[in-house]
Design a protein around this motif. Structure first.
Motif, PDB file in Angstrom:
ATOM      1  N   UNK A  12       0.814  -1.222   0.000  1.00  0.00           N
ATOM      2  CA  UNK A  12       0.000   0.000   0.000  1.00  0.00           C
ATOM      3  C   UNK A  12       0.843   1.265   0.000  1.00  0.00           C
ATOM      4  N   UNK A  13       2.143   1.117   0.224  1.00  0.00           N
ATOM      5  CA  UNK A  13       3.011   2.288   0.242  1.00  0.00           C
ATOM      6  C   UNK A  13       2.835   3.165   1.465  1.00  0.00           C
ATOM      7  N   UNK A  14       2.462   2.557   2.570  1.00  0.00           N
ATOM      8  CA  UNK A  14       2.286   3.317   3.807  1.00  0.00           C
ATOM      9  C   UNK A  14       3.290   2.821   4.849  1.00  0.00           C
ATOM     10  N   UNK A  15       3.704   3.694   5.745  1.00  0.00           N
ATOM     11  CA  UNK A  15       4.664   3.280   6.777  1.00  0.00           C
ATOM     12  C   UNK A  15       3.984   2.483   7.887  1.00  0.00           C
ATOM     13  N   UNK A  16       4.789   1.722   8.597  1.00  0.00           N
ATOM     14  CA  UNK A  16       4.341   1.000   9.774  1.00  0.00           C
ATOM     15  C   UNK A  16       4.866   1.738  10.991  1.00  0.00           C
ATOM     16  N   UNK A  17       3.986   2.104  11.896  1.00  0.00           N
ATOM     17  CA  UNK A  17       4.396   2.766  13.119  1.00  0.00           C
ATOM     18  C   UNK A  17       4.249   1.780  14.270  1.00  0.00           C
ATOM     19  N   UNK A  18       5.368   1.490  14.926  1.00  0.00           N
ATOM     20  CA  UNK A  18       5.363   0.586  16.077  1.00  0.00           C
ATOM     21  C   UNK A  18       5.378   1.434  17.340  1.00  0.00           C
TER      22      UNK A  18
END
Length: 124
Positions: A12-18
């Motif tokens: 999806x071209x979105x970042x993952x925020x942990x």
């Protein structure tokens, strides 16, 4: 950490925020001005180390941000959910005659999140 969310974020071209919540118990605070922040810094550092360990197998090409936040896990994750497309919450396996039992954090996320929630049981 599971591979599916990473694959989905790349596609999806979105970042993952942990996000990792941490708290400094009241009994560990001190009134001495030179030591006032020491207990909190230790808890924050432990949270950062835990988050780093949890993400060590994340794909290198994944756009990933890490964030530690002081507060109750339930409140921190619900707050984060209001700017997220999906909230992924880990759940410890607690079984009973009724099946998999969720803890307070997963239960709160499911009922109060501002986005869809995926509860991922931890491997046994």
């Amino acid at each position: 950490m599971v591979a599916l969310p990473a694959h989905g974020t790349r596609r999806r071209g979105v970042p993952l925020e942990a996000v990792r919540a941490w708290r400094c118990p009241a009994h560990e605070t001190t009134d001495h001005p030179l030591l006032a922040d020491a207990p909190a810094r230790l808890h924050e550092q432990n949270a950062e180390e835990t988050l780093t360990k949890a993400l060590r197998d994340a794909p290198r090409d994944l756009e990933l941000s890490r964030r530690t936040v002081e507060g109750h896990s339930r409140r921190v994750l619900v707050d984060a959910s209001h700017s997220a497309d999906l909230l992924i919450v880990g759940a410890e396996r607690r079984t009973s005659p009724l099946g998999l039992q969720l803890g307070r954090v997963a239960h709160t996320a499911l009922h109060h999140s501002g986005c869809p929630v995926a509860v991922v049981p931890q491997p046994t």
